[in-house]
Motif scaffolding. Structure first.
Motif, PDB file in Angstrom:
ATOM      1  N   SER A   1       0.833  -1.204   0.000  1.00  0.00           N
ATOM      2  CA  SER A   1       0.000   0.000   0.000  1.00  0.00           C
ATOM      3  C   SER A   1       0.870   1.257   0.000  1.00  0.00           C
ATOM      4  CB  SER A   1      -0.911  -0.017   1.240  1.00  0.00           C
ATOM      5  OG  SER A   1      -1.528   1.234   1.457  1.00  0.00           O
ATOM      6  N   ASP A   2       1.869   1.289   0.865  1.00  0.00           N
ATOM      7  CA  ASP A   2       2.754   2.458   0.943  1.00  0.00           C
ATOM      8  C   ASP A   2       3.507   2.670  -0.371  1.00  0.00           C
ATOM      9  OD1 ASP A   2       1.951   2.858   3.559  1.00  0.00           O
ATOM     10  OD2 ASP A   2       3.767   1.986   4.441  1.00  0.00           O
ATOM     11  N   THR A   3       3.978   1.582  -0.971  1.00  0.00           N
ATOM     12  CA  THR A   3       4.680   1.683  -2.252  1.00  0.00           C
ATOM     13  C   THR A   3       3.745   2.229  -3.325  1.00  0.00           C
ATOM     14  OG1 THR A   3       6.150  -0.146  -1.667  1.00  0.00           O
ATOM     15  CG2 THR A   3       5.966   0.385  -4.001  1.00  0.00           C
ATOM     16  N   ALA A   4       2.524   1.736  -3.350  1.00  0.00           N
ATOM     17  CA  ALA A   4       1.538   2.193  -4.337  1.00  0.00           C
ATOM     18  C   ALA A   4       1.241   3.677  -4.163  1.00  0.00           C
ATOM     19  CB  ALA A   4       0.255   1.379  -4.202  1.00  0.00           C
ATOM     20  N   LYS A   5       0.934   4.085  -2.946  1.00  0.00           N
ATOM     21  CA  LYS A   5       0.602   5.491  -2.682  1.00  0.00           C
ATOM     22  C   LYS A   5       1.793   6.397  -2.991  1.00  0.00           C
ATOM     23  CE  LYS A   5      -0.254   4.833   1.575  1.00  0.00           C
ATOM     24  NZ  LYS A   5      -0.104   5.516   2.808  1.00  0.00           N
ATOM     25  N   GLY A   6       2.972   5.979  -2.539  1.00  0.00           N
ATOM     26  CA  GLY A   6       4.165   6.786  -2.768  1.00  0.00           C
ATOM     27  C   GLY A   6       4.508   6.923  -4.231  1.00  0.00           C
ATOM     28  N   ALA A   7       4.350   5.854  -4.971  1.00  0.00           N
ATOM     29  CA  ALA A   7       4.655   5.886  -6.402  1.00  0.00           C
ATOM     30  C   ALA A   7       3.752   6.861  -7.134  1.00  0.00           C
ATOM     31  CB  ALA A   7       4.511   4.489  -7.002  1.00  0.00           C
ATOM     32  N   ILE A   8       2.468   6.739  -6.901  1.00  0.00           N
ATOM     33  CA  ILE A   8       1.526   7.622  -7.583  1.00  0.00           C
ATOM     34  C   ILE A   8       1.784   9.072  -7.185  1.00  0.00           C
ATOM     35  CG2 ILE A   8      -0.920   8.225  -7.813  1.00  0.00           C
ATOM     36  CD1 ILE A   8       0.044   5.581  -9.301  1.00  0.00           C
TER      37      ILE A   8
ATOM     38  N   VAL B   1       1.982  14.946  -6.371  1.00  0.00           N
ATOM     39  CA  VAL B   1       0.889  15.276  -5.462  1.00  0.00           C
ATOM     40  C   VAL B   1       1.183  14.643  -4.102  1.00  0.00           C
ATOM     41  CG1 VAL B   1      -0.834  15.456  -7.323  1.00  0.00           C
ATOM     42  CG2 VAL B   1      -0.498  13.261  -6.164  1.00  0.00           C
ATOM     43  N   ASP B   2       0.393  15.006  -3.110  1.00  0.00           N
ATOM     44  CA  ASP B   2       0.568  14.422  -1.784  1.00  0.00           C
ATOM     45  C   ASP B   2      -0.135  13.083  -1.693  1.00  0.00           C
ATOM     46  OD1 ASP B   2       2.043  16.595  -0.810  1.00  0.00           O
ATOM     47  OD2 ASP B   2       0.218  17.681  -0.240  1.00  0.00           O
ATOM     48  N   ALA B   3       0.520  12.161  -1.010  1.00  0.00           N
ATOM     49  CA  ALA B   3      -0.075  10.845  -0.777  1.00  0.00           C
ATOM     50  C   ALA B   3      -0.802  10.852   0.563  1.00  0.00           C
ATOM     51  CB  ALA B   3       1.011   9.766  -0.749  1.00  0.00           C
ATOM     52  N   PRO B   4      -1.892  10.098   0.660  1.00  0.00           N
ATOM     53  CA  PRO B   4      -2.540   9.968   1.968  1.00  0.00           C
ATOM     54  C   PRO B   4      -1.640   9.178   2.914  1.00  0.00           C
ATOM     55  CG  PRO B   4      -3.561   8.494   0.371  1.00  0.00           C
ATOM     56  CD  PRO B   4      -2.560   9.324  -0.378  1.00  0.00           C
ATOM     57  N   SER B   5      -1.814   9.397   4.188  1.00  0.00           N
ATOM     58  CA  SER B   5      -1.036   8.681   5.194  1.00  0.00           C
ATOM     59  C   SER B   5      -1.968   7.748   5.954  1.00  0.00           C
ATOM     60  CB  SER B   5      -0.399   9.687   6.160  1.00  0.00           C
ATOM     61  OG  SER B   5       0.315   9.004   7.159  1.00  0.00           O
TER      62      SER B   5
END
Length: 177
Positions: free
Chosen positions: A61-68, A74-78
């Protein structure tokens, strides 16, 4: 016909997240058929020094959010890494997928050559162009965590096969004429 970095990133990440969700569904059904709680799998791990199932899903999940976020600038959700049940892991996957699919294609313009940096330790930062980041770091790292989640569930006796990992559904199966 050219393929955009947004198409590659979103398609490959979304497929992996959907695969994780389907693996959890299959593991839940297996546990319930065996009279066990699927939540017992959440802390399962392959080796003592590896993250448990929950950690593998959190890192995917973190890799996916960070990549996008990095590719689209843009900012990723935490999200807190506090999932302890299958329902919570499924919710995290769903939130991540919704985020990945929500970023507009226009945000990825110039992503191929955008400079991307990734922290890799207390005094280490990795640097990439956007395309190199996606191909050399994101996809292998994301797939590592997806396949490790698959392996943990398989190791726990969940009847999974290659098609489950690949996410090949009945819509892809062609019958001989």
């Amino acid at each position: 016909m050219s393929v955009s970095i947004q198409q590659v990133a979103v398609t490959s990440i979304a497929r992996g997240l959907k695969t994780l969700s389907a693996l959890l569904d299959k593991a839940k059904a297996h546990a319930e058929a065996s009279g066990a709680s699927p939540d017992a799998y959440v802390a399962a791990r392959l080796f003592e020094d590896m993250l448990p199932l929950s950690g593998q899903i959190q890192r995917a999940s973190d890799t996916a959010k960070g990549a996008i976020a990095r590719l689209a600038a843009v900012d990723a959700p935490s999200y807190a890494d506090d999932e302890t049940t299958f329902a919570q892991l499924q919710a995290r996957i769903a939130k991540t997928l919704a985020y990945v699919e929500s970023v507009p294609a226009s945000a990825f313009e110039g992503a191929e050559t955008r400079e991307v940096t990734v922290p890799a330790g207390p005094s280490i930062t990795l640097g990439f162009t956007g395309l190199d980041y996606l191909l050399e770091f994101v996809i292998p790292n994301f797939q590592f965590h997806v396949v490790t989640a698959y392996d943990i569930l398989r190791n726990q006796g969940v009847p999974l096969g290659k098609r489950d990992f690949l996410g090949i559904g009945p819509e892809r199966v062609k019958t001989a004429a």
